[in-house]
Design a protein around this motif. Structure first.
Motif, short mmCIF file in Angstrom:
data_model
loop_
_atom_site.label_atom_id
_atom_site.label_comp_id
_atom_site.label_asym_id
_atom_site.label_seq_id
_atom_site.Cartn_x
_atom_site.Cartn_y
_atom_site.Cartn_z
N GLN A 208 46.78 18.43 -17.59
CA GLN A 208 47.97 19.23 -17.49
C GLN A 208 48.83 18.16 -17.01
OE1 GLN A 208 48.05 22.87 -15.54
NE2 GLN A 208 50.15 23.39 -15.72
N LEU A 209 50.23 18.18 -17.47
CA LEU A 209 51.08 16.99 -17.10
C LEU A 209 51.82 17.50 -16.03
CD1 LEU A 209 52.44 14.24 -18.09
CD2 LEU A 209 53.84 15.70 -19.54
N VAL A 210 51.67 16.95 -14.90
CA VAL A 210 52.65 17.17 -13.87
C VAL A 210 53.32 16.11 -13.39
CG1 VAL A 210 50.90 18.83 -12.92
CG2 VAL A 210 50.54 16.41 -12.26
N PRO A 211 54.29 16.37 -12.76
CA PRO A 211 55.18 15.09 -12.43
C PRO A 211 54.26 13.94 -11.75
CG PRO A 211 56.23 16.96 -11.18
CD PRO A 211 54.89 17.34 -12.08
N GLY A 212 54.61 12.59 -12.33
CA GLY A 212 54.01 11.50 -12.05
C GLY A 212 53.02 10.88 -13.11
N ALA A 213 51.83 12.04 -13.56
CA ALA A 213 50.89 11.71 -14.19
C ALA A 213 50.24 12.99 -14.73
CB ALA A 213 49.81 10.44 -13.58
N PRO A 214 49.40 12.88 -15.71
CA PRO A 214 48.64 14.02 -16.08
C PRO A 214 47.56 14.20 -14.93
CG PRO A 214 48.82 12.34 -18.02
CD PRO A 214 49.15 12.00 -16.61
N ARG A 215 47.10 15.51 -14.67
CA ARG A 215 46.27 16.05 -13.83
C ARG A 215 45.33 16.54 -14.27
NH1 ARG A 215 46.86 20.16 -8.52
NH2 ARG A 215 44.40 19.90 -7.99
N ASP A 216 43.85 16.32 -14.28
CA ASP A 216 42.86 16.94 -14.94
C ASP A 216 42.15 17.92 -13.90
OD1 ASP A 216 40.60 17.43 -16.34
OD2 ASP A 216 39.19 15.73 -15.48
N PHE A 217 42.24 19.11 -14.67
CA PHE A 217 41.89 20.40 -14.01
C PHE A 217 40.53 20.99 -14.34
CE2 PHE A 217 46.48 20.70 -13.70
CZ PHE A 217 46.75 21.21 -12.40
N LEU A 218 39.74 20.08 -15.10
CA LEU A 218 38.43 20.34 -15.47
C LEU A 218 37.48 20.63 -14.19
CD1 LEU A 218 36.37 20.41 -17.71
CD2 LEU A 218 35.85 18.06 -17.39
N ASP A 219 36.78 21.82 -14.44
CA ASP A 219 35.87 21.96 -12.92
C ASP A 219 36.73 22.50 -11.85
OD1 ASP A 219 33.16 22.66 -13.38
OD2 ASP A 219 32.52 20.42 -12.74
N ARG A 220 38.01 22.86 -12.00
CA ARG A 220 38.66 23.26 -10.91
C ARG A 220 39.29 24.56 -11.15
NH1 ARG A 220 41.29 18.19 -8.00
NH2 ARG A 220 39.95 16.70 -8.33
N SER A 221 39.38 24.94 -12.44
CA SER A 221 39.94 26.24 -12.70
C SER A 221 39.38 27.05 -13.62
CB SER A 221 41.44 25.93 -13.39
OG SER A 221 41.35 25.33 -14.62
N ASP A 222 38.45 26.56 -14.24
CA ASP A 222 37.51 27.53 -15.23
C ASP A 222 36.12 26.90 -15.28
OD1 ASP A 222 39.14 29.63 -16.20
OD2 ASP A 222 40.41 28.03 -17.17
N PRO A 223 34.84 27.47 -15.59
CA PRO A 223 33.77 27.09 -15.89
C PRO A 223 33.64 26.01 -16.86
CG PRO A 223 33.59 29.51 -16.02
CD PRO A 223 35.14 29.16 -15.85
N THR A 224 33.00 25.16 -16.98
CA THR A 224 32.88 23.96 -17.94
C THR A 224 32.06 24.56 -19.16
OG1 THR A 224 33.12 22.20 -16.33
CG2 THR A 224 32.13 21.79 -18.71
N ASN A 225 31.19 25.50 -18.96
CA ASN A 225 30.05 25.97 -20.05
C ASN A 225 30.18 27.52 -19.93
OD1 ASN A 225 29.05 23.43 -21.07
ND2 ASN A 225 28.32 23.10 -19.14
N ARG A 226 30.30 27.82 -21.30
CA ARG A 226 30.04 29.62 -21.24
C ARG A 226 29.41 29.90 -22.40
NH1 ARG A 226 35.83 32.49 -20.32
NH2 ARG A 226 34.51 34.37 -20.20
N PHE A 227 28.30 30.74 -22.38
CA PHE A 227 27.55 31.20 -23.41
C PHE A 227 27.47 32.66 -23.64
CE2 PHE A 227 26.02 26.85 -22.33
CZ PHE A 227 26.20 26.01 -23.63
N LEU A 228 27.53 33.32 -25.09
CA LEU A 228 27.10 34.47 -25.20
C LEU A 228 26.31 34.56 -26.33
CD1 LEU A 228 28.32 37.41 -24.86
CD2 LEU A 228 29.58 37.01 -27.00
N THR A 229 25.18 35.36 -26.08
CA THR A 229 24.08 35.39 -27.01
C THR A 229 23.62 36.84 -27.00
OG1 THR A 229 21.71 34.54 -27.76
CG2 THR A 229 22.24 35.30 -25.26
N ASN A 230 23.37 37.38 -28.34
CA ASN A 230 22.88 38.69 -28.70
C ASN A 230 21.72 38.80 -29.64
OD1 ASN A 230 24.41 38.92 -31.21
ND2 ASN A 230 26.15 38.94 -29.79
N LEU A 231 21.05 40.04 -29.48
CA LEU A 231 19.91 40.06 -30.13
C LEU A 231 20.09 41.54 -30.86
CD1 LEU A 231 17.25 39.02 -31.18
CD2 LEU A 231 16.10 39.96 -29.19
N THR A 232 19.99 41.92 -32.16
CA THR A 232 20.19 43.39 -32.76
C THR A 232 18.88 43.57 -33.54
OG1 THR A 232 22.66 43.06 -33.03
CG2 THR A 232 21.71 44.64 -34.24
N TYR A 233 18.30 44.54 -33.18
CA TYR A 233 17.24 45.17 -33.90
C TYR A 233 17.63 46.35 -34.65
CZ TYR A 233 12.80 47.62 -34.91
OH TYR A 233 12.00 48.34 -35.62
#
Length: 165
Positions: free
Chosen positions: A35-60
């Motif tokens: 995200q662009l903040v005053p001065g330089a871009p700031r990396d918010f990865l791993d600081r505001s949301d999970p890096t990995n999310r998965f959804l799986t389902n099985l239908t019979y």
């Protein structure tokens, strides 16, 4: 990051009759979140949301019966919290896996009306959300439903009927 979606369906013969089995996987990975903040871009990865999310389902499906098993995985991550100078808090939030189950049956009534009766158990194994290191609720301390990511209610049941006339 990247998104992934895969689906596979096949006919099966577990109990005889018209049967099918379907599997689906949805995945999401974030490798940059700046995200662009005053001065330089700031990396918010791993600081505001999970890096990995998965959804799986099985239908019979067998004739008019349907069983749907759904699982959601949310990876561990670090919540962005500011500590007083000289202190370093462990702001790691644990990963979680939530499972839902739906059983349903379709009926056909007079005049072509169709009915679907179902039972759903959300959060089947009553998985508690991870504790978070204070998420802005002040004197109440850490809560469990940060950003609406986690199921803060616990196991619950739904019985329903859908009708088409």
């Amino acid at each position: 990051g990247f998104d992934l979606e895969m689906r596979y369906t096949t006919d099966v013969n577990f109990f005889g009759g018209d049967e099918s089995l379907s599997w689906r996987l949805l995945g999401n990975n974030i490798d940059e979140r700046s995200q662009l903040v005053p001065g330089a871009p700031r990396d918010f990865l791993d600081r505001s949301d999970p890096t990995n999310r998965f959804l799986t389902n099985l239908t019979y499906r067998r004739n008019d019966f349907r069983a749907f098993l759904n699982g959601q995985y949310i990876d561990s991550w670090t919540q962005d919290r500011f500590s007083p100078p000289g202190e370093k808090d462990d702001n790691t939030i644990d990963s979680v896996f939530i499972t839902d189950l739906t059983l349903g049956y379709d009926f056909t009534g007079e005049g072509g009306s169709t009915y679907n009766v179902f039972l759903t158990v959300n959060n089947l194994f009553d998985e508690e959300p991870p504790q978070t290191p204070g998420d802005g609720v002040g004197f109440l301390g850490g809560t469990s439903g940060i950003n609406g990511l986690y199921d803060a209610i616990g196991r619950r049941y739904v019985i329903g009927l859908n009708m088409n006339f």
